[in-house]
Design a protein around this motif. Sequence first.
Motif, PDB file in Angstrom:
ATOM      1  N   VAL A 137      14.086   4.091   8.697  1.00 63.23           N
ATOM      2  CA  VAL A 137      12.654   3.874   8.913  1.00 63.23           C
ATOM      3  C   VAL A 137      12.011   3.650   7.555  1.00 63.23           C
ATOM      4  O   VAL A 137      12.300   4.387   6.602  1.00 63.23           O
ATOM      5  CB  VAL A 137      12.018   5.111   9.600  1.00 63.23           C
ATOM      6  N   VAL A 138      11.156   2.643   7.426  1.00 58.50           N
ATOM      7  CA  VAL A 138      10.447   2.430   6.164  1.00 58.50           C
ATOM      8  C   VAL A 138       8.992   2.864   6.315  1.00 58.50           C
ATOM      9  O   VAL A 138       8.398   2.711   7.379  1.00 58.50           O
ATOM     10  CB  VAL A 138      10.517   0.958   5.695  1.00 58.50           C
ATOM     11  N   VAL A 139       8.454   3.429   5.253  1.00 59.33           N
ATOM     12  CA  VAL A 139       7.043   3.806   5.230  1.00 59.33           C
ATOM     13  C   VAL A 139       6.336   2.835   4.295  1.00 59.33           C
ATOM     14  O   VAL A 139       6.736   2.671   3.142  1.00 59.33           O
ATOM     15  CB  VAL A 139       6.848   5.262   4.750  1.00 59.33           C
ATOM     16  N   ILE A 140       5.313   2.149   4.817  1.00 58.77           N
ATOM     17  CA  ILE A 140       4.594   1.163   4.016  1.00 58.77           C
ATOM     18  C   ILE A 140       3.088   1.340   4.180  1.00 58.77           C
ATOM     19  O   ILE A 140       2.634   2.097   5.044  1.00 58.77           O
ATOM     20  CB  ILE A 140       4.983  -0.296   4.397  1.00 58.77           C
ATOM     21  N   GLY A 141       2.335   0.628   3.366  1.00 58.72           N
ATOM     22  CA  GLY A 141       0.886   0.731   3.368  1.00 58.72           C
ATOM     23  C   GLY A 141       0.397   0.823   1.931  1.00 58.72           C
ATOM     24  O   GLY A 141       1.199   1.011   1.009  1.00 58.72           O
ATOM     25  N   ASP A 142      -0.922   0.688   1.766  1.00 53.38           N
ATOM     26  CA  ASP A 142      -1.499   0.689   0.424  1.00 53.38           C
ATOM     27  C   ASP A 142      -1.186   1.983  -0.339  1.00 53.38           C
ATOM     28  O   ASP A 142      -0.862   3.005   0.255  1.00 53.38           O
ATOM     29  CB  ASP A 142      -3.022   0.523   0.501  1.00 53.38           C
ATOM     30  N   SER A 143      -1.362   1.906  -1.635  1.00 48.48           N
ATOM     31  CA  SER A 143      -1.167   3.057  -2.497  1.00 48.48           C
ATOM     32  C   SER A 143      -2.198   4.150  -2.163  1.00 48.48           C
ATOM     33  O   SER A 143      -3.342   3.841  -1.830  1.00 48.48           O
ATOM     34  CB  SER A 143      -1.333   2.608  -3.944  1.00 48.48           C
ATOM     35  N   ALA A 144      -1.777   5.394  -2.233  1.00 44.95           N
ATOM     36  CA  ALA A 144      -2.661   6.575  -2.104  1.00 44.95           C
ATOM     37  C   ALA A 144      -3.156   6.866  -0.692  1.00 44.95           C
ATOM     38  O   ALA A 144      -4.062   7.682  -0.505  1.00 44.95           O
ATOM     39  CB  ALA A 144      -3.851   6.473  -3.065  1.00 44.95           C
ATOM     40  N   VAL A 145      -2.572   6.219   0.316  1.00 39.57           N
ATOM     41  CA  VAL A 145      -2.986   6.503   1.700  1.00 39.57           C
ATOM     42  C   VAL A 145      -2.322   7.782   2.232  1.00 39.57           C
ATOM     43  O   VAL A 145      -2.731   8.310   3.271  1.00 39.57           O
ATOM     44  CB  VAL A 145      -2.692   5.316   2.645  1.00 39.57           C
ATOM     45  N   GLY A 146      -1.272   8.245   1.529  1.00 33.58           N
ATOM     46  CA  GLY A 146      -0.610   9.489   1.937  1.00 33.58           C
ATOM     47  C   GLY A 146       0.811   9.317   2.453  1.00 33.58           C
ATOM     48  O   GLY A 146       1.349  10.222   3.093  1.00 33.58           O
ATOM     49  N   LYS A 147       1.439   8.187   2.129  1.00 34.95           N
ATOM     50  CA  LYS A 147       2.796   7.913   2.630  1.00 34.95           C
ATOM     51  C   LYS A 147       3.789   9.008   2.223  1.00 34.95           C
ATOM     52  O   LYS A 147       4.544   9.516   3.052  1.00 34.95           O
ATOM     53  CB  LYS A 147       3.292   6.553   2.108  1.00 34.95           C
ATOM     54  N   THR A 148       3.769   9.350   0.937  1.00 40.44           N
ATOM     55  CA  THR A 148       4.740  10.321   0.432  1.00 40.44           C
ATOM     56  C   THR A 148       4.490  11.702   1.034  1.00 40.44           C
ATOM     57  O   THR A 148       5.435  12.435   1.361  1.00 40.44           O
ATOM     58  CB  THR A 148       4.685  10.356  -1.110  1.00 40.44           C
ATOM     59  N   GLN A 149       3.229  12.048   1.235  1.00 41.10           N
ATOM     60  CA  GLN A 149       2.912  13.364   1.808  1.00 41.10           C
ATOM     61  C   GLN A 149       3.247  13.440   3.296  1.00 41.10           C
ATOM     62  O   GLN A 149       3.637  14.500   3.797  1.00 41.10           O
ATOM     63  CB  GLN A 149       1.445  13.718   1.554  1.00 41.10           C
ATOM     64  N   ILE A 150       3.101  12.338   4.011  1.00 38.15           N
ATOM     65  CA  ILE A 150       3.502  12.309   5.428  1.00 38.15           C
ATOM     66  C   ILE A 150       5.006  12.551   5.535  1.00 38.15           C
ATOM     67  O   ILE A 150       5.482  13.319   6.371  1.00 38.15           O
ATOM     68  CB  ILE A 150       3.117  10.955   6.078  1.00 38.15           C
ATOM     69  N   LEU A 151       5.730  11.901   4.635  1.00 37.28           N
ATOM     70  CA  LEU A 151       7.186  12.054   4.600  1.00 37.28           C
ATOM     71  C   LEU A 151       7.576  13.496   4.257  1.00 37.28           C
ATOM     72  O   LEU A 151       8.473  14.074   4.876  1.00 37.28           O
ATOM     73  CB  LEU A 151       7.741  11.066   3.571  1.00 37.28           C
ATOM     74  N   ALA A 152       6.886  14.079   3.288  1.00 33.97           N
ATOM     75  CA  ALA A 152       7.164  15.471   2.896  1.00 33.97           C
ATOM     76  C   ALA A 152       6.854  16.415   4.057  1.00 33.97           C
ATOM     77  O   ALA A 152       7.594  17.375   4.299  1.00 33.97           O
ATOM     78  CB  ALA A 152       6.328  15.847   1.675  1.00 33.97           C
ATOM     79  N   ARG A 153       5.785  16.138   4.775  1.00 29.55           N
ATOM     80  CA  ARG A 153       5.415  16.973   5.926  1.00 29.55           C
ATOM     81  C   ARG A 153       6.505  16.901   7.005  1.00 29.55           C
ATOM     82  O   ARG A 153       6.892  17.918   7.569  1.00 29.55           O
ATOM     83  CB  ARG A 153       4.065  16.498   6.484  1.00 29.55           C
ATOM     84  N   PHE A 154       6.995  15.706   7.254  1.00 28.38           N
ATOM     85  CA  PHE A 154       7.988  15.540   8.328  1.00 28.38           C
ATOM     86  C   PHE A 154       9.368  16.065   7.945  1.00 28.38           C
ATOM     87  O   PHE A 154      10.052  16.673   8.766  1.00 28.38           O
ATOM     88  CB  PHE A 154       8.092  14.069   8.743  1.00 28.38           C
ATOM     89  N   LEU A 200      14.982  -0.072  11.340  1.00 30.12           N
ATOM     90  CA  LEU A 200      14.762  -0.164  12.782  1.00 30.12           C
ATOM     91  C   LEU A 200      13.337   0.221  13.136  1.00 30.12           C
ATOM     92  O   LEU A 200      12.853  -0.075  14.229  1.00 30.12           O
ATOM     93  CB  LEU A 200      15.743   0.758  13.515  1.00 30.12           C
ATOM     94  N   GLY A 201      12.667   0.897  12.203  1.00 28.95           N
ATOM     95  CA  GLY A 201      11.296   1.332  12.458  1.00 28.95           C
ATOM     96  C   GLY A 201      10.469   1.300  11.190  1.00 28.95           C
ATOM     97  O   GLY A 201      11.011   1.322  10.083  1.00 28.95           O
ATOM     98  N   ALA A 202       9.150   1.227  11.375  1.00 29.64           N
ATOM     99  CA  ALA A 202       8.235   1.256  10.228  1.00 29.64           C
ATOM    100  C   ALA A 202       7.026   2.122  10.558  1.00 29.64           C
ATOM    101  O   ALA A 202       6.475   2.040  11.651  1.00 29.64           O
ATOM    102  CB  ALA A 202       7.777  -0.152   9.870  1.00 29.64           C
ATOM    103  N   MET A 203       6.657   2.960   9.606  1.00 33.26           N
ATOM    104  CA  MET A 203       5.396   3.686   9.637  1.00 33.26           C
ATOM    105  C   MET A 203       4.446   2.913   8.725  1.00 33.26           C
ATOM    106  O   MET A 203       4.673   2.847   7.519  1.00 33.26           O
ATOM    107  CB  MET A 203       5.567   5.092   9.059  1.00 33.26           C
ATOM    108  N   LEU A 204       3.405   2.319   9.316  1.00 32.00           N
ATOM    109  CA  LEU A 204       2.454   1.530   8.532  1.00 32.00           C
ATOM    110  C   LEU A 204       1.178   2.366   8.396  1.00 32.00           C
ATOM    111  O   LEU A 204       0.447   2.554   9.373  1.00 32.00           O
ATOM    112  CB  LEU A 204       2.170   0.208   9.258  1.00 32.00           C
ATOM    113  N   VAL A 205       0.950   2.857   7.198  1.00 37.70           N
ATOM    114  CA  VAL A 205      -0.074   3.885   6.997  1.00 37.70           C
ATOM    115  C   VAL A 205      -1.324   3.314   6.317  1.00 37.70           C
ATOM    116  O   VAL A 205      -1.226   2.547   5.358  1.00 37.70           O
ATOM    117  CB  VAL A 205       0.487   5.045   6.129  1.00 37.70           C
ATOM    118  N   TYR A 206      -2.513   3.685   6.846  1.00 39.99           N
ATOM    119  CA  TYR A 206      -3.766   3.466   6.132  1.00 39.99           C
ATOM    120  C   TYR A 206      -4.490   4.806   6.056  1.00 39.99           C
ATOM    121  O   TYR A 206      -4.055   5.796   6.652  1.00 39.99           O
ATOM    122  CB  TYR A 206      -4.620   2.374   6.818  1.00 39.99           C
TER     123      TYR A 206
END
Length: 175
Positions: free
Chosen positions: A13-30, A84-90
């Motif tokens: 799964v890839v996590v994408i979206g603009d910088s500073a939207v919280g991608k890394t923290q969502i990943l850390a939470r999960f 196979l999947g993408a988390m597109l974060v804003y």
Amino acid sequence: QSVAEKIDYVFKVVVIGDSAVGKTQILARFTKNDFCFDSKSTIGVEFQTRTLTINSKVIKAQIWDTAGQERYRAVTSAYYRGALGAMLVYDITKRQSFDHVARWVEELRAHADNSIVIMLIGNKADLVDLRAVPTEDAVEFAENQGLFFSETSALNGDNVESAFFKLLEGIYGQV
Ligand code: GDP
Ligand code: MG
């Protein structure tokens, strides 16, 4: 029998979206049920994993994080390969990060597999007083583009688990 032998599927799964939207923290939470208040822009680690069960199958989710290449078109096709999947974060408090979602969808359509399952995520839902993106706008966009949608807070953990499970179940339904 080793743990590796018990894994039925590995889902990238890839996590994408603009910088500073919280991608890394969502990943850390999960993956670690953690949140880091002084997170710097991501350097280094390419992916985190979490092993879970869906329909009695053992699934290893291998979740890739961008390493600060969120500038338009800077994420390489290698990053999307095999996803196979993408988390597109804003960020629900940053209108621009939502306006850029369409570009990220284009990136996915250009570089990722056609069948990739996409979850649109409006993060920082805890910042209710700063909201700049109405939920309905995102619901409409997601419906038009055929994406799953959820609002999350990596800070308090709201909906992070359920969003990942929905995405992984969507992928599982296709394999
Ligand atoms: P990335 O560049 O998309 O990986 O974003 P980060 O995960 O590094 O987060 C960027 C900033 O937003 C950091 O200061 C985080 O502490 C903050 N942040 C991330 N998620 C949330 C959230 O759900 N709520 C709030 N209030 N802040 C968040
Ligand atoms: Mg990051």
